[in-house]
Scaffold this active site. Structure first.
Site: not given
Ligand code: ACO
Length: 377
Positions: A114, A254, A284
Site C-alpha cells: 500500500c 493511508h 482501503n
C-alpha cells in the site's frame, strides 16, 4: 547550480461505478454493518466492473492528471505505476499504460504494498530534482478485489478498487516533496501475504483447495505496527522539513482503518479533523488510497496552493512511506533562516514538543494497558 524542485502540477482519479455496501457484505459473510463501521469506519467500497482493468483505470487517472496540468502524454519523461494487482504477472502494467496513453518514454511498475504510490512520488521527485527528467507521471492503480477471498470476513470487508495519479514538473521555486522517509520491516513479511502463486509456491491445485491465492492478514499485527508507525514517522519527517505538526495544514493518512488514524492524531496532539478521511466511501484501496484522498481533498477545497500537507502510507512488506509536501509555493520554514525571532520561536516550540513526546512515549505502555482493560469490562 539553481536548486530544482518537483511541483505537483496535475492530479486525477478513477473509481469504478459498482458499489459494494456493508449491507451487501452482510449477505455474503457473517458480519454486520455495525461491526464494520465501528471497527474500521468503512460504509461502502468500489469494486471493478467487467469493463475495468488495472491498466484502464491507471490510464483514466493519468489522463485526467495530464489534462489538469495542461500537458500532453508526449511531454512525459517517465511513468511510474505503483500496484500490487497488475493486469498480468508479466508484462509490467506500466508498459501497457505508457502505450495506451500514447506516451513515448520509460515506464516501470513499482511494488511496495500500500506504500507504493508514496514511494513512487519520492522516486519521481528525485528524478526531477537530480536533473534527469522534467516531467514524471506517478500513478497508483489497484484492483485489489481480485486477491480478496469473499468468504473470509476478516479481509473482505476492508478493501476496494480505485486509481489516482499526479504529474510532477520541474520548478525552481520551493514546492513539492520537502522531506520524506521510506521504511521497510521485512521481519513481519507474513503479516499480510498472498501465500501462493508466486515463485515460492507456484499456482497448483492446493492453491485452489486451500484458498491460498488470496490475501491472508494478521489484522492485529498490522494494526499494532501501523498505530506505532503513523505518528512516529510523521513526527520525524515533519521535523526533517523544519516544521512543527501545528504547521501542517492537512494530514492525509493511508485509509486502512479510522481507528489507526484517530490514534495517530492523538499521538501527534493534532485535532482529528486535520486528518482527511474518505475511508467510509472507498475502504482501503491499497496503493491508490493516499493519492485518491489527496485528489478528493483538493476537489473539496480542503487542500490548496500554499498549504503544507503530510501524507503517510503503510502496508504489506511491512512497508511505510511518509512525505511532507508543499502545494504550490509557500513560506520557507523559519528553521532554515539563520537568525530571527521566528527561528527562536520555532526552536522553543520544537524543544517543548520533544519533551512532551518523550513523556508520552514512556507512558504509552500504561495507556495501552488502561484502554485494553476498559475494553474488556
Ligand atoms: N465481522 C464481524 N466480526 C469479525 C469480522 C467481521 N468482518 N472480522 C473479524 N471479526 C471478529 C473476529 O473473528 C474476532 O472474533 P473473536 O473475538 O471471536 O475471535 C473479533 O471480530 C475481533 O477481531 P479482531 O481482529 O480483534 O478485531 P479488530 O478490532 O483488531 O479489527 C481489523 C480487525 C479491522 C482487521 C483491524 O485489526 C485492522 O484494521 N488491522 C489493520 C489492517 C490493515 O490496515 N491492513 C491493511 C494494510 S495495507 C495493505 O498493504 C493491503
Amino acid at each position: 547550480m539553481q536548486e530544482r524542485y518537483a511541483k505537483i502540477a496535475g492530479w486525477g482519479k478513477y473509481v469504478p461505478e459498482k458499489i459494494l455496501t456493508n449491507h451487501d457484505l452482510e449477505k455474503m459473510v457473517d458480519t454486520s454493518d455495525e461491526w464494520i463501521r465501528t471497527r474500521t469506519g468503512i460504509q461502502e467500497r468500489r469494486i471493478r466492473t467487467e469493463n475495468d482493468t488495472n491498466s484502464s483505470m491507471a490510464v483514466a487517472a493519468g489522463r485526467q492528471a495530464l489534462e489538469k496540468a495542461g500537458l500532453a502524454p508526449t511531454d512525459v519523461d517517465l511513468i511510474i505505476v505503483a500496484t500490487s494487482s497488475p493486469d498480468y504477472l508479466l508484462p509490467p502494467v506500466s508498459s501497457q499504460v505508457q502505450h495506451m496513453l500514447g506516451a513515448k518514454c520509460g515506464a516501470f511498475q513499482l511494488g511496495a504494498g500500500c506504500s507504493g504510490w508514496v514511494y513512487g512520488l519520492v522516486v519521481g521527485t528525485n528524478m526531477i530534482r537530480s536533473g534527469a527528467y522534467d516531467t514524471v507521471l506517478v500513478i497508483g492503480s489497484e484492483i485489489i478485489s481480485f486477491a480478496i477471498d469473499y468468504t473470509d470476513r476478516t479481509t473482505c470487508v476492508l478493501f476496494g478498487d480505485a486509481a489516482a495519479a499526479v504529474v510532477l514538473t520541474a520548478s525552481e521555486e520551493p514546492t513539492g516533496v520537502l522531506a520524506f522517509e521510506l521504511g521497510s520491516d521485512g521481519s513481519d513479511y507474513d503479516a499480510l501475504i498472498v501465500p501462493d502463486a508466486g515463485s515460492s509456491n507456484p499456482l497448483s491445485q492446493s492453491t485452489i483447495d486451500n484458498r491460498n491465492g488470496y490475501i491472508k492478514m494478521d489484522g492485529r499485527r498490522v494494526f499494532k505496527f501501523a498505530s506505532r508507525t503513523v505518528a512516529q514517522s510523521l513526527k520525524r519527517v515533519i521535523d526533517q522539513a523544519g516544521l512543527l505538526p501545528d504547521d501542517i495544514d492537512l494530514f492525509i493518512p493511508h485509509q486502512a482503518n479510522a481507528r489507526i488514524v484517530e490514534a495517530g492524531a492523538r499521538l501527534l496532539r493534532q485535532p482529528v479533523d486535520k486528518f482527511y478521511m474518505n475511508i467510509h466511501k472507498y475502504g482501503n484501496t491499497s496503493t491508490a488510497s493516499v493519492p485518491l484522498a489527496m485528489v478528493e481533498a483538493i476537489e473539496e477545497g480542503r487542500l490548496k496552493d500554499g498549504d503544507k500537507v503530510a501524507m503517510i502510507a503503510f502496508g504489506a512488506g511491512l512497508t511505510w512511506a511518509t512525505v511532507v509536501v508543499q502545494m504550490g509555493v509557500g513560506e520557507i520554514s523559519p528553521a532554515h533562516s539563520l537568525f530571527s525571532a521566528a527561528r527562536l520561536n520555532y526552536l522553543a516550540k520544537r524543544t517543548t514538543n520533544k519533551v512532551i513526546d518523550s513523556v508520552q512515549m514512556s507512558l504509552l505502555p500504561l495507556y495501552t494497558w488502561f484502554v485494553g482493560r476498559n475494553k474488556k469490562k
